[in-house]
Motif scaffolding. Structure first.
Motif, PDB file in Angstrom:
ATOM      1  N   LEU A 148       0.828  -1.411  -0.091  1.00 32.75           N
ATOM      2  CA  LEU A 148      -0.032   0.104  -0.180  1.00 32.75           C
ATOM      3  C   LEU A 148       0.777   1.297  -0.002  1.00 32.75           C
ATOM      4  CD1 LEU A 148      -2.775  -1.013   2.510  1.00 32.75           C
ATOM      5  CD2 LEU A 148      -2.699  -1.404  -0.113  1.00 32.75           C
ATOM      6  N   SER A 149       0.339   2.465  -0.190  1.00 29.40           N
ATOM      7  CA  SER A 149       0.898   3.607  -0.013  1.00 29.40           C
ATOM      8  C   SER A 149       1.671   3.942   1.022  1.00 29.40           C
ATOM      9  CB  SER A 149      -0.154   4.692  -0.561  1.00 29.40           C
ATOM     10  OG  SER A 149      -0.977   4.570  -1.418  1.00 29.40           O
ATOM     11  N   TRP A 150       2.814   4.406   0.783  1.00 30.20           N
ATOM     12  CA  TRP A 150       3.952   4.680   1.954  1.00 30.20           C
ATOM     13  C   TRP A 150       4.424   3.450   2.613  1.00 30.20           C
ATOM     14  CZ3 TRP A 150       6.209   8.689   0.351  1.00 30.20           C
ATOM     15  CH2 TRP A 150       5.437   9.567   0.137  1.00 30.20           C
ATOM     16  N   GLN A 151       4.067   2.340   2.097  1.00 31.83           N
ATOM     17  CA  GLN A 151       4.489   0.860   2.689  1.00 31.83           C
ATOM     18  C   GLN A 151       5.570   0.225   1.590  1.00 31.83           C
ATOM     19  OE1 GLN A 151       1.258  -1.235   4.461  1.00 31.83           O
ATOM     20  NE2 GLN A 151       0.568   0.591   5.241  1.00 31.83           N
ATOM     21  N   GLU A 152       5.646   0.757   0.300  1.00 29.38           N
ATOM     22  CA  GLU A 152       6.476  -0.094  -0.839  1.00 29.38           C
ATOM     23  C   GLU A 152       7.955  -0.223  -0.374  1.00 29.38           C
ATOM     24  OE1 GLU A 152       5.157   3.326  -0.677  1.00 29.38           O
ATOM     25  OE2 GLU A 152       3.728   3.563  -2.217  1.00 29.38           O
ATOM     26  N   PHE A 153       8.062  -0.790   0.637  1.00 26.61           N
ATOM     27  CA  PHE A 153       9.615  -0.936   0.821  1.00 26.61           C
ATOM     28  C   PHE A 153      10.259  -1.855   0.140  1.00 26.61           C
ATOM     29  CE2 PHE A 153       7.650   0.900   4.577  1.00 26.61           C
ATOM     30  CZ  PHE A 153       8.394   1.904   5.075  1.00 26.61           C
ATOM     31  N   GLU A 154       9.763  -3.225   0.079  1.00 27.14           N
ATOM     32  CA  GLU A 154      10.129  -4.212  -0.772  1.00 27.14           C
ATOM     33  C   GLU A 154      10.188  -3.804  -2.409  1.00 27.14           C
ATOM     34  OE1 GLU A 154       8.397  -8.002   0.064  1.00 27.14           O
ATOM     35  OE2 GLU A 154       8.649  -7.992   2.355  1.00 27.14           O
ATOM     36  N   THR A 155       9.074  -3.397  -2.597  1.00 26.14           N
ATOM     37  CA  THR A 155       8.927  -2.871  -4.077  1.00 26.14           C
ATOM     38  C   THR A 155      10.260  -1.864  -4.566  1.00 26.14           C
ATOM     39  OG1 THR A 155       6.877  -3.021  -4.041  1.00 26.14           O
ATOM     40  CG2 THR A 155       7.511  -1.858  -6.028  1.00 26.14           C
ATOM     41  N   SER A 156      10.380  -0.797  -3.405  1.00 22.45           N
ATOM     42  CA  SER A 156      11.362   0.064  -3.778  1.00 22.45           C
ATOM     43  C   SER A 156      12.800  -0.665  -3.675  1.00 22.45           C
ATOM     44  CB  SER A 156      11.581   0.997  -2.859  1.00 22.45           C
ATOM     45  OG  SER A 156      10.291   2.001  -2.549  1.00 22.45           O
ATOM     46  N   GLN A 157      12.952  -1.622  -2.964  1.00 18.34           N
ATOM     47  CA  GLN A 157      14.293  -2.315  -2.806  1.00 18.34           C
ATOM     48  C   GLN A 157      14.572  -3.011  -4.059  1.00 18.34           C
ATOM     49  OE1 GLN A 157      16.614  -2.013  -0.057  1.00 18.34           O
ATOM     50  NE2 GLN A 157      18.010  -2.637  -1.924  1.00 18.34           N
ATOM     51  N   PHE A 158      13.295  -3.669  -4.611  1.00 19.84           N
ATOM     52  CA  PHE A 158      13.728  -4.433  -5.695  1.00 19.84           C
ATOM     53  C   PHE A 158      13.899  -3.456  -7.032  1.00 19.84           C
ATOM     54  CE2 PHE A 158      11.597  -5.892  -9.724  1.00 19.84           C
ATOM     55  CZ  PHE A 158      12.192  -7.199  -9.890  1.00 19.84           C
ATOM     56  N   VAL A 159      13.246  -2.422  -7.093  1.00 18.74           N
ATOM     57  CA  VAL A 159      13.579  -1.445  -8.146  1.00 18.74           C
ATOM     58  C   VAL A 159      14.924  -1.089  -8.130  1.00 18.74           C
ATOM     59  CG1 VAL A 159      13.033   0.763  -8.874  1.00 18.74           C
ATOM     60  CG2 VAL A 159      11.210  -0.867  -8.461  1.00 18.74           C
ATOM     61  N   TYR A 160      15.304  -0.742  -6.923  1.00 19.53           N
ATOM     62  CA  TYR A 160      16.767  -0.208  -6.911  1.00 19.53           C
ATOM     63  C   TYR A 160      17.617  -1.269  -7.210  1.00 19.53           C
ATOM     64  CZ  TYR A 160      20.952   1.535  -4.160  1.00 19.53           C
ATOM     65  OH  TYR A 160      22.241   1.752  -3.922  1.00 19.53           O
ATOM     66  N   ASP A 161      17.585  -2.252  -6.621  1.00 19.56           N
ATOM     67  CA  ASP A 161      18.515  -3.409  -7.139  1.00 19.56           C
ATOM     68  C   ASP A 161      18.622  -3.507  -8.625  1.00 19.56           C
ATOM     69  OD1 ASP A 161      19.139  -3.719  -4.519  1.00 19.56           O
ATOM     70  OD2 ASP A 161      17.822  -5.671  -3.976  1.00 19.56           O
ATOM     71  N   TYR A 162      17.677  -3.459  -9.377  1.00 21.43           N
ATOM     72  CA  TYR A 162      17.479  -3.699 -10.628  1.00 21.43           C
ATOM     73  C   TYR A 162      18.091  -2.607 -11.385  1.00 21.43           C
ATOM     74  CZ  TYR A 162      15.183  -5.221 -15.268  1.00 21.43           C
ATOM     75  OH  TYR A 162      15.232  -5.476 -16.436  1.00 21.43           O
ATOM     76  N   LEU A 163      17.927  -1.392 -10.895  1.00 19.92           N
ATOM     77  CA  LEU A 163      18.539  -0.385 -11.590  1.00 19.92           C
ATOM     78  C   LEU A 163      19.998  -0.203 -11.555  1.00 19.92           C
ATOM     79  CD1 LEU A 163      16.055   2.571 -10.807  1.00 19.92           C
ATOM     80  CD2 LEU A 163      16.031   1.248 -12.820  1.00 19.92           C
ATOM     81  N   THR A 164      20.504  -0.797 -10.172  1.00 19.44           N
ATOM     82  CA  THR A 164      21.693  -0.762  -9.887  1.00 19.44           C
ATOM     83  C   THR A 164      22.729  -1.802 -10.681  1.00 19.44           C
ATOM     84  OG1 THR A 164      21.505  -0.074  -7.594  1.00 19.44           O
ATOM     85  CG2 THR A 164      23.630  -0.941  -7.998  1.00 19.44           C
ATOM     86  N   GLU A 165      22.103  -2.959 -10.811  1.00 27.62           N
ATOM     87  CA  GLU A 165      22.544  -3.989 -11.704  1.00 27.62           C
ATOM     88  C   GLU A 165      22.755  -3.664 -13.149  1.00 27.62           C
ATOM     89  OE1 GLU A 165      20.231  -7.423 -11.036  1.00 27.62           O
ATOM     90  OE2 GLU A 165      20.782  -7.912  -8.986  1.00 27.62           O
ATOM     91  N   LEU A 166      21.845  -2.783 -13.455  1.00 28.98           N
ATOM     92  CA  LEU A 166      22.069  -2.150 -14.977  1.00 28.98           C
ATOM     93  C   LEU A 166      22.981  -1.248 -15.091  1.00 28.98           C
ATOM     94  CD1 LEU A 166      18.174  -1.701 -15.970  1.00 28.98           C
ATOM     95  CD2 LEU A 166      19.716  -3.467 -16.702  1.00 28.98           C
ATOM     96  N   GLY A 167      23.609  -0.800 -14.025  1.00 25.42           N
ATOM     97  CA  GLY A 167      24.693   0.118 -13.882  1.00 25.42           C
ATOM     98  C   GLY A 167      24.150   1.611 -13.950  1.00 25.42           C
TER      99      GLY A 167
END
Length: 391
Positions: free
Chosen positions: A30-49
């Motif tokens: 839910l809104s303001w609880q997207e902790f796992e989603t945020s971490q997944f996105v962060y990790d994906y972008l980081t792996e892309l460089g």
């Protein structure tokens, strides 16, 4: 205008994009609880460089720096789910979280933008400028975009572009007209106070239920009789709480509602009229009224140049038949907070397909996305960025 390498990359990455979307759909936050989603996105972008940072308390901002100097374009996707019980119980990727569901397509938006980011990395050295990726929390409560702006999401950005999957449009059709797209969305709360007492002795009381009921009936004339009929506006009462027991005349009543329109002057007018109607209605019966008016999202007004660029990109990428006209909606979208800061536009990508049972309204428990539309959305994101930076 269209980059063939980007198109090929989107197609090659299609299976992974669908897999990501289904993963996110099964794990809604839910809104303001997207902790796992945020971490997944962060990790994906980081792996892309891609340089990325987590925002507070949730959200991600990434930046892809091209091989050549130029402007900066931002692409935005929202990530939050809704407090809706999923009714698609036979889906293999149905929600695992009871009472939570991606009933508006934000899982698709996130997956599309991640796929677009991966495609843009493949042409990084050819990009003239930078691409900013905004993965936003809390769109459903209309506070996420503002928080992202405050945390620098569009600092140094020359243009911003967003997409919303749209079940009312046919799969992969694209709509993006210059001018109004989504209405401003405000909340109001009216509290009436009367004088309670025994239900058998109304002459000794001031009935808050009567006051509130009269207000509900009369307030519709704010639109029908005080707003220019050539202007669009909606006043909706969504909630009324009054009384405590069948034989007690209510002392208090509370009403909640929403106001939608496109013109800021109409917005100001309706806000003032709600106070006038509440005060006068209460006074007729001898009661009092208090009104709170909370401004939510601004109207989303697409910039002409940006919207026309979206149309040109869509025609070149998908053909002339891909474009369709979608009338402005009274729905709200906090993408407006980005457009308050920089030029840009907001497009709709159709995902409605009765054969796949994806025609259900947004926020419905059976809402789902025709995943053929994801390829269109991902490419539209990426090709828009490419075209803006090379136009």
């Amino acid at each position: 205008m269209i980059n063939q390498t980007i198109k090929n990359a989107i197609i090659e990455n299609n299976a992974e994009m669908i897999q990501i979307r289904q993963k996110l759909h099964s794990e809604p936050e839910l809104s303001w609880q997207e902790f796992e989603t945020s971490q997944f996105v962060y990790d994906y972008l980081t792996e892309l460089g891609i340089d990325a940072r987590l925002t507070e308390p949730t959200g991600v901002i990434g930046e892809l720096k091209g091989g050549k100097q130029g402007q900066t374009v931002a692409l935005r996707a929202d990530m939050d789910a809704l407090s809706v019980e999923e009714l698609n119980t036979d889906l293999p990727y149905k929600s695992k979280n009871l009472g939570k569901m991606h009933a508006c397509g934000h899982d698709a938006h996130t997956a599309m933008l991640l796929s677009a980011a991966k495609a843009l990395v493949s042409v990084k050295e050819e990009i003239s400028g930078n691409v900013r990726f905004i993965f936003q929390p809390a769109e459903e409560v209309a506070t996420g975009a503002k928080a992202m702006v405050e945390q620098g999401a569009v600092e140094g950005v020359d243009d911003v572009f967003g997409i919303h999957i749209w079940s009312q449009g046919a799969t992969s059709k694209v709509a993006c007209n210059p001018g109004p797209a989504f209405a401003s969305a405000d909340i109001f709360n009216v509290r009436f106070k009367g004088q309670g007492g025994h239900g058998a002795m109304p002459q000794a009381c001031i009935d808050a239920a009567i006051i509130a009921s009269s207000f509900v009936m009369n307030v519709q004339s704010v639109v029908s009789r005080t707003v220019d009929p050539m202007q669009s506006a909606v006043v909706t009462i969504g909630k009324m709480v009054v009384g405590t027991r069948f034989n007690i005349i209510a002392e208090n009543a509370e009403i909640e509602g929403t106001v939608r329109c496109f013109d800021p002057s109409i917005r100001d007018h309706i806000e003032k009229q709600l106070q006038v109607y509440a005060d006068h209605t209460a006074a007729i019966y001898g009661g009092t009224a208090e009104v709170d008016y909370i401004r939510g999202t601004q109207a989303v007004i697409n910039g002409t140049e940006s919207a026309q660029l979206v149309q040109r990109v869509a025609i070149e990428a998908f053909g002339k038949d891909a474009i369709y006209n979608e009338e402005p909606t009274m729905g709200g979208e906090d993408f407006s907070f980005y457009l308050d800061e920089v030029p840009g536009s907001f497009a709709l990508v159709g995902s409605g397909n009765a054969e796949k049972d994806t025609q259900w309204a947004h926020h419905h428990g059976k809402f789902n996305v025709d995943e053929d539309a994801l390829t269109t959305g991902a490419e539209l994101y990426a090709q828009y960025a490419w075209s803006f930076l090379t136009k």
